[in-house]
Enzyme design. Structure first.
Site, PDB file in Angstrom:
ATOM      1  N   ARG A 229       0.845  -1.187   0.000  1.00  0.00           N
ATOM      2  CA  ARG A 229       0.000   0.000   0.000  1.00  0.00           C
ATOM      3  C   ARG A 229       0.885   1.243   0.000  1.00  0.00           C
ATOM      4  NH1 ARG A 229      -3.059  -3.222  -1.244  1.00  0.00           N
ATOM      5  NH2 ARG A 229      -5.058  -3.857  -0.327  1.00  0.00           N
ATOM      6  N   GLU A 258       5.401  12.274  -7.262  1.00  0.00           N
ATOM      7  CA  GLU A 258       6.578  12.740  -6.525  1.00  0.00           C
ATOM      8  C   GLU A 258       7.714  11.718  -6.497  1.00  0.00           C
ATOM      9  OE1 GLU A 258       3.497  11.413  -3.348  1.00  0.00           O
ATOM     10  OE2 GLU A 258       3.515  12.423  -5.305  1.00  0.00           O
ATOM     11  N   HIS A 270       1.695  -0.816 -10.908  1.00  0.00           N
ATOM     12  CA  HIS A 270       0.727  -1.595 -10.128  1.00  0.00           C
ATOM     13  C   HIS A 270       0.451  -2.954 -10.785  1.00  0.00           C
ATOM     14  CE1 HIS A 270      -3.069  -1.393  -7.353  1.00  0.00           C
ATOM     15  NE2 HIS A 270      -2.110  -2.182  -6.889  1.00  0.00           N
TER      16      HIS A 270
END
Length: 386
Positions: A229, A258, A270
């Protein structure tokens, strides 16, 4: 006939589990009995009053309004462990990428020009020297379905593995390789590890667990892998640590703006569960849980109902979701007793503010009694199987 609404494309193996005689699975249905989905955001979705269950083909349920579902008596399932092998394999890949400059090397080779590529490679490859993971210490934070597989695989690859999980069950511990060292303080794990991989859910306790302070306790040049996560890591702090060299490399499957543009931050799109095998496994597991709940009221792997399961061996079963307050069992059994029916078996469990019970009775119960049960204060939902 049960109607199942799919809010995402789901593996066709769902039909193999449910069959076509008793189930219709479609992307369009106004009054479905249940919903199956993957990443569809349900927070602003209007759920039909006919829905009894929602099954997420995956582990995370952030896209589902759990409290709202509970209030409406809707059981929400997920599929923990169904995609564990896919994520495990990706994490092992990330560990190797963390030790060796594979991404940088690949990108460099792709930029080469000319007819003497082999000479350029031999001359330039020293810029991409990395380390082997064998013999290094790996800290695994979280020893659930995925963390356990990663830890065991890392042992097989010759790593010294430290494991941290304050909620580790006896059954879970028995599945761990005997060479894994169990650590009771995550700070100790951080301090001793050359590589760290995170496998915990995002909770108030785990949010930003990797931050400037915890990074300061780690070894210089530590490699951090996060395929769990994004909220577990303070991105600003890890960027600064990578810039300074305190963190040798950060590898994550949870990219954010970022984190982009840094040589020693590797961001993947992902991909953790993005294999056909994992999608099939999740879909099959979700379908089996839905089928058992719709047909028998059994609850396994729910995120909002307590677990409750028993074989059916009587003409009728009553499943009741209720407030977790006093006298709910006595109230339920009194209805059955007033109907003059014997209770053959009763299973009861609670979870937080709700309880769930299965009453197997020796005869069918009349509709008037069922109506009164559904109107009973404290009962959220009452379902009858006969």
């Amino acid at each position: 006939m049960y109607d199942i609404l799919k809010l995402n494309e789901i593996s066709p193996k769902v039909t193999g589990v449910l069959g076509t005689d008793d189930y219709r699975v479609s992307a369009e249905c106004e009054m479905p009995d249940a919903i199956i989905l993957r990443s569809f955001n349900m927070h602003d979705y209007k759920v039909a009053p006919s829905v009894k269950a929602v099954a997420r083909a995956g582990a995370g349920v952030n896209n589902i309004p759990i409290d709202k579902m509970t209030e409406n008596g809707i059981c929400v399932f997920n599929t923990p462990g169904a995609n564990a092998n896919a994520v495990k394999e990706l994490v092992i890949c990330c560990l190797i990428m963390g030790g060796r400059k594979l991404v940088q090397g690949i990108n460099w080779v792709q930029s080469l020009k000319g007819d003497d590529i082999d000479k350029q490679v031999e001359k330039g490859k020293k810029a991409f020297i990395g380390c082997e993971i064998e013999g290094k210490t790996l800290g695994v934070v979280g020893l659930g379905a995925i963390g356990r597989l990663v830890a065991n695989a890392a042992v097989e690859l010759g790593m010294h593995v430290l494991g941290y999980d304050p909620y580790l069950s006896v059954d879970g511990a028995l599945l761990l390789d005997k060479h894994i060292e169990h650590i009771t303080d995550v700070t100790e794990l951080f301090a001793k590890s050359d590589f760290i991989t995170l496998h915990v859910p995002a909770t108030p306790q785990t949010k930003n667990m990797v931050n400037a302070e915890s990074i300061d306790s780690m070894k210089n040049g530590v490699v951090i892998v996060n395929c769990a996560r994004g909220e577990l890591v303070n991105n600003a702090d890890v960027v600064e640590a990578v810039k300074s060299g305190k963190v040798g490399r950060y590898v994550t499957d949870l990219p954010k703006a970022e984190l982009l543009g840094y040589d020693n931050i590797i961001t993947l799109p992902h991909l953790g569960a993005s294999t056909p095998e994992a999608e099939d496994n999740c879909a099959v597991m979700a379908a089996k849980q839905l089928k058992d709940y719709l047909e028998n009221g059994n609850v396994v792997n729910s995120v909002n109902f307590p677990s409750a399961k028993a074989p059916r061996n009587t003409p009728c079963r009553i499943a009741i979701l209720h407030r977790n307050v006093a006298n709910m069992i006595a109230t339920a059994t009194s209805f059955v007793a007033e109907a003059g029916i014997n209770i053959n078996n009763l299973v009861s469990a609670s979870r937080g503010e709700v309880g769930y019970m299965l009453l197997d009775i020796d005869a069918k119960i009349d509709e008037n009694t069922v109506a009164r049960m559904r109107a009973q204060d404290g009962f959220i939902s009452v379902r009858v199987f006969d």
